[in-house]
Design a protein around this motif. Structure first.
Motif, short mmCIF file in Angstrom:
data_model
loop_
_atom_site.label_atom_id
_atom_site.label_comp_id
_atom_site.label_asym_id
_atom_site.label_seq_id
_atom_site.Cartn_x
_atom_site.Cartn_y
_atom_site.Cartn_z
N MET A 175 22.99 35.82 31.51
CA MET A 175 24.33 35.67 32.05
C MET A 175 24.57 34.22 32.43
O MET A 175 23.73 33.56 33.02
N LYS A 176 25.75 33.70 32.07
CA LYS A 176 26.08 32.33 32.39
C LYS A 176 26.19 32.15 33.89
O LYS A 176 26.73 32.99 34.60
N GLU A 177 25.69 31.02 34.38
CA GLU A 177 25.74 30.74 35.81
C GLU A 177 26.93 29.82 36.09
O GLU A 177 27.04 28.73 35.51
N TYR A 178 27.84 30.26 36.95
CA TYR A 178 29.04 29.50 37.25
C TYR A 178 28.98 28.82 38.61
O TYR A 178 29.93 28.14 39.00
N LEU A 179 27.89 29.02 39.34
CA LEU A 179 27.79 28.50 40.69
C LEU A 179 26.79 27.35 40.74
O LEU A 179 25.64 27.50 40.33
N GLU A 180 27.23 26.21 41.24
CA GLU A 180 26.35 25.07 41.45
C GLU A 180 26.05 24.95 42.94
O GLU A 180 26.98 24.85 43.76
N ALA A 181 24.77 24.97 43.29
CA ALA A 181 24.40 24.87 44.69
C ALA A 181 24.78 23.50 45.25
O ALA A 181 24.71 22.48 44.55
N THR A 182 25.20 23.46 46.51
CA THR A 182 25.54 22.22 47.20
C THR A 182 24.70 22.11 48.47
O THR A 182 25.16 22.42 49.57
N PRO A 183 23.45 21.68 48.33
CA PRO A 183 22.54 21.63 49.48
C PRO A 183 23.02 20.73 50.59
O PRO A 183 22.65 20.91 51.76
N THR A 200 25.53 27.45 49.98
CA THR A 200 26.85 26.92 49.64
C THR A 200 26.88 26.55 48.16
O THR A 200 25.88 26.09 47.60
N TYR A 201 28.08 26.72 47.56
CA TYR A 201 28.22 26.51 46.12
C TYR A 201 29.59 25.91 45.80
O TYR A 201 30.54 26.07 46.55
N GLN A 202 29.64 25.26 44.64
CA GLN A 202 30.92 24.93 44.04
C GLN A 202 30.98 25.58 42.66
O GLN A 202 29.96 25.69 41.97
N LEU A 203 32.15 26.04 42.29
CA LEU A 203 32.32 26.75 41.02
C LEU A 203 32.60 25.76 39.90
O LEU A 203 33.33 24.77 40.09
N GLU A 249 37.50 34.83 35.38
CA GLU A 249 37.20 36.09 36.06
C GLU A 249 35.70 36.25 36.27
O GLU A 249 35.25 36.69 37.34
N ALA A 250 34.91 35.86 35.27
CA ALA A 250 33.46 35.99 35.40
C ALA A 250 32.92 35.11 36.52
O ALA A 250 32.03 35.51 37.29
N ALA A 251 33.46 33.90 36.64
CA ALA A 251 33.01 32.99 37.70
C ALA A 251 33.39 33.53 39.08
O ALA A 251 32.59 33.51 40.01
#
Length: 229
Positions: free
Chosen positions: A1-9, A19-22, A27-29
Motif C-alpha cells: 500500500m502506498k504511504e501518504y504520510l510523512e513523519a514530522t519528528p 505527527t505527519y504531513q500528507l 481519498e486514499a491519503a
C-alpha cells in the motif's frame, strides 16, 4: 500500500504525539489519517474542493502566501544604528522566539494549547541557532530581534517586544532582506506570510515583494494530546 504520510519528528517533540504531513489529498491519503493516530498537516491550493477534507475530520487553520522579491526591485529603507551579529546570547534569542509568534497556524489550532505552540517556535529557533542560520539584530546597544534564513528563503523575523510599536518594522525588515541578499548571493528571495498578519505582509509588499501564489493549511487530530506534558 502506498504511504501518504510523512513523519514530522520536529513537531512530535513539541506535541508529544506522532505527527505527519500528507503528500497529497486523495481519498486514499485522507483515509490513512483515519487509520493512524496523531496530528496531521495538509496543504492544498485555494481552488481545492475541501468537502472530502472536512468529511475526514480536517479543519482549516491558515493560509500561507508566498511573497517574492528580485534584487533589482528591492526598496531599501535605511535606519541608522542597525547592525547584525552572529555573536549573541542564545537565551535572549529564544526568549524572543517564545513570545513573538502568537499568530501562527499552531496557535490558531484549537486542539493545541498555546504553550505547545510557543514551544514549537522556541525549539525551531534553537535548531536554527545550532545550524548557524540566525543573525541577531543589534540596535541601541541591545539585541532588538533576529532573522532566520535558509538559502533563498526568509524563514522568520522576530522583534523584541521593547522595540515593537516604534515604527521600526519596515527598517528592520529592510535591513534583514538586504543582509540576506548580501550573504546568500541569490537574485531573488521569498518568504511565507499569513494574511492574518497584514502588518507584516504590507511591510514586505512596500519593500518590493510581490505575491506568488498561496496554499491553504488544514490540520487534523486523530486521538488526543497529552495536555500538561
Amino acid at each position: 500500500m502506498k504511504e501518504y504520510l510523512e513523519a514530522t519528528p520536529w513537531d512530535k517533540r513539541n506535541f508529544l504525539v506522532d505527527t505527519y504531513q500528507l503528500t497529497e489529498y486523495s481519498e486514499a491519503a485522507l483515509q490513512q489519517t483515519s487509520e493512524t493516530e496523531g496530528h496531521f498537516t495538509l496543504k492544498v491550493p485555494p481552488s481545492a474542493d475541501t468537502q472530502n477534507l472536512v468529511k475526514h475530520g480536517f479543519y482549516y487553520v491558515d493560509t500561507l502566501t508566498e511573497p517574492v522579491c528580485r534584487r533589482n526591485r528591492f526598496e531599501t529603507v535605511y535606519q541608522e544604528g542597525i547592525t547584525f551579529t552572529r555573536e549573541y546570547d542564545r537565551e535572549e534569542i529564544l526568549d524572543i522566539a517564545g513570545e513573538a509568534f502568537k499568530g501562527g497556524r499552531f496557535h490558531r489550532d484549537f486542539n493545541i494549547p498555546d504553550y505547545m505552540a510557543d514551544r514549537r517556535y522556541r525549539n525551531w529557533v534553537s535548531d536554527l541557532i545550532d545550524q548557524d542560520q540566525i543573525l541577531a539584530l543589534q540596535f541601541e546597544d541591545r539585541t532588538a530581534g533576529f532573522f532566520a534564513y535558509e538559502k533563498d528563503r526568509i524563514l522568520l523575523l522576530g522583534m523584541h517586544k521593547d522595540f515593537r510599536g516604534r515604527g521600526l518594522a519596515k527598517a528592520f525588515t529592510s535591513a534583514c532582506v538586504e543582509e540576506q541578499f548580501r550573504i546568500s548571493g541569490y537574485d531573488q528571495l521569498k518568504t511565507s506570510i499569513s494574511p492574518s498578519n497584514p502588518a507584516s505582509l504590507n511591510v514586505f509588499i512596500s519593500l518590493g515583494f510581490r505575491l506568488n501564489g498561496a496554499v491553504n493549511v488544514y490540520h487534523k487530530l486523530n486521538g488526543s494530546l497529552p495536555v500538561g506534558g
